[in-house]
Every structure is written in structure tokens, then in C-alpha cells.
Motif scaffolding. Structure first.
Motif, PDB file in Angstrom:
ATOM      1  N   LEU A   9      -4.786 -14.587  62.157  1.00  0.00           N
ATOM      2  CA  LEU A   9      -6.038 -13.956  61.331  1.00  0.00           C
ATOM      3  C   LEU A   9      -5.972 -14.146  59.997  1.00  0.00           C
ATOM      4  O   LEU A   9      -4.884 -14.243  59.099  1.00  0.00           O
ATOM      5  CB  LEU A   9      -5.666 -12.176  61.690  1.00  0.00           C
ATOM      6  N   GLU A  10      -7.205 -14.332  59.367  1.00  0.00           N
ATOM      7  CA  GLU A  10      -7.351 -14.390  57.843  1.00  0.00           C
ATOM      8  C   GLU A  10      -8.588 -13.790  57.659  1.00  0.00           C
ATOM      9  O   GLU A  10      -9.380 -13.575  58.356  1.00  0.00           O
ATOM     10  CB  GLU A  10      -7.197 -16.168  57.620  1.00  0.00           C
ATOM     11  N   SER A  11      -8.913 -13.898  56.163  1.00  0.00           N
ATOM     12  CA  SER A  11     -10.367 -13.471  55.496  1.00  0.00           C
ATOM     13  C   SER A  11     -10.630 -14.815  55.116  1.00  0.00           C
ATOM     14  O   SER A  11     -10.161 -15.509  54.288  1.00  0.00           O
ATOM     15  CB  SER A  11      -9.936 -12.467  54.350  1.00  0.00           C
ATOM     16  N   CYS A  12     -12.033 -14.802  55.110  1.00  0.00           N
ATOM     17  CA  CYS A  12     -12.571 -15.742  54.715  1.00  0.00           C
ATOM     18  C   CYS A  12     -14.092 -15.782  53.930  1.00  0.00           C
ATOM     19  O   CYS A  12     -14.604 -14.284  53.972  1.00  0.00           O
ATOM     20  CB  CYS A  12     -13.305 -16.915  55.823  1.00  0.00           C
ATOM     21  N   GLN A  23     -12.992 -10.735  58.080  1.00  0.00           N
ATOM     22  CA  GLN A  23     -11.786 -11.078  58.785  1.00  0.00           C
ATOM     23  C   GLN A  23     -12.163 -11.803  59.890  1.00  0.00           C
ATOM     24  O   GLN A  23     -13.142 -11.595  60.710  1.00  0.00           O
ATOM     25  CB  GLN A  23     -11.198  -9.540  59.187  1.00  0.00           C
ATOM     26  N   ILE A  24     -11.315 -12.906  60.208  1.00  0.00           N
ATOM     27  CA  ILE A  24     -11.563 -13.892  61.214  1.00  0.00           C
ATOM     28  C   ILE A  24     -10.421 -14.009  62.106  1.00  0.00           C
ATOM     29  O   ILE A  24      -9.370 -13.779  61.582  1.00  0.00           O
ATOM     30  CB  ILE A  24     -12.159 -15.234  60.748  1.00  0.00           C
ATOM     31  N   PHE A 137      -2.925 -13.138  57.802  1.00  0.00           N
ATOM     32  CA  PHE A 137      -3.326 -12.944  56.555  1.00  0.00           C
ATOM     33  C   PHE A 137      -2.452 -13.652  55.374  1.00  0.00           C
ATOM     34  O   PHE A 137      -2.192 -13.130  54.448  1.00  0.00           O
ATOM     35  CB  PHE A 137      -3.816 -11.348  56.050  1.00  0.00           C
ATOM     36  N   ILE A 138      -2.022 -14.920  55.491  1.00  0.00           N
ATOM     37  CA  ILE A 138      -1.216 -15.575  54.565  1.00  0.00           C
ATOM     38  C   ILE A 138      -1.938 -15.773  53.483  1.00  0.00           C
ATOM     39  O   ILE A 138      -1.403 -15.522  52.386  1.00  0.00           O
ATOM     40  CB  ILE A 138      -0.875 -16.921  55.281  1.00  0.00           C
ATOM     41  N   LEU A 139      -3.323 -16.195  53.505  1.00  0.00           N
ATOM     42  CA  LEU A 139      -3.825 -16.348  52.127  1.00  0.00           C
ATOM     43  C   LEU A 139      -4.157 -15.227  51.457  1.00  0.00           C
ATOM     44  O   LEU A 139      -4.157 -15.220  50.207  1.00  0.00           O
ATOM     45  CB  LEU A 139      -5.349 -17.268  52.533  1.00  0.00           C
TER      46      LEU A 139
END
Length: 143
Positions: A9-12, A23-24, A137-139
Motif C-alpha cells: 500500500l502506498e500514497s500517490c 492511497q493505492i 506506506f514506505i514512501l
């Protein structure tokens, strides 16, 4: 270029669509990227096909609607995870993950039965990222 390590999962950001902090779900099993949208309308601008659509980028505030417009890149038949094929509009727009940005193709569809508004598939990742499925959510945690 050194590959970007991302979680499941990440945010873009999709800056050309004025969508930020979305959130993707990162899905290496999916070939194409998809975005949940409502009210897709096709029209012509400057002799070229375009699409307008609405997105509710904040799942906690469904009254917040962003109306987006993008040039229509393609129309493709896509087989979803449940095995059903459907024709979808495809747009091409930059995605921003952390400090990195590159253009990706996104299919527009109804993902209302999914937990995340956007799915980032293999074609969208290209040769730019490595996925650590044990992390999320590493980034976001780097900022």
C-alpha cells in the motif's frame, strides 16, 4: 536509475488530475492500473476524444468530489479479478510516488466493491520499482 522500493500500500499523487495523497493498492498480479471513478462522460476537445469523470479521493468524506478531465488514450477490453471482461476507457497521466514521477496508463472503472480507489499494476510500475509486500506506506514514512 535506482529502483524505488514500495510497499503493498502506498500514497500517490496524480497531479494532472489534481488528486493528491491517494492511497493505492500495489498489485503485481494485475497487468493494468485502474482507478475507481463515477459519471464518466466522453466529449471532444480540439478534435480529440476526452473524458470527464468524478472521483471521491477521500474515502472518509464522500461529499468531497474532484471533477477530472483527461485526453482519452485508448479503449481496451480488460478482464477483472473476478473473470468478467469489460470495455474501459484508458487515460495516460503522470503518477508521483515519493520524489519520483513517470507517466502511466490507467483504466477508468467502478471499483466500489474494492477497499482502495486505485490499483497500481505491473505496467504502471514498469522497471521503476521493487515491491516489498511485507511493508506498507514506505514512501510516506520517508518524508
Amino acid at each position: 536509475m535506482e529502483k524505488l522500493i514500495i510497499g503493498s500500500l502506498e500514497s500517490c499523487n496524480l497531479p494532472e488530475l489534481s488528486i493528491y495523497d491517494l492511497q493505492i493498492r500495489v498489485d503485481t498480479g494485475a497487468k493494468t492500473s485502474s482507478l475507481h471513478v463515477d459519471n464518466i462522460r466522453r466529449y471532444r476537445q480540439g478534435g480529440k476524444p476526452w473524458v470527464k469523470f468524478d472521483i471521491h479521493p477521500d474515502v472518509y468524506n464522500v461529499n468531497h468530489i474532484v471533477e477530472c478531465a483527461s485526453r482519452l488514450h485508448d479503449i481496451r477490453t480488460i478482464k477483472s479479478s473476478n473473470g468478467v471482461s469489460e470495455e474501459r476507457y484508458v487515460i495516460k497521466t503522470p503518477i508521483q510516488l515519493g520524489q519520483h514521477s513517470w507517466p502511466i496508463e490507467i483504466t477508468l472503472t467502478n471499483r466500489s466493491d474494492m477497499n482502495y480507489l486505485m490499483l497500481l499494476g505491473r505496467e504502471g510500475m514498469g522497471d521503476k520499482v521493487l515491491v516489498d509486500p511485507s511493508e506498507t506506506f514506505i514512501l510516506s514514512s520517508e518524508n
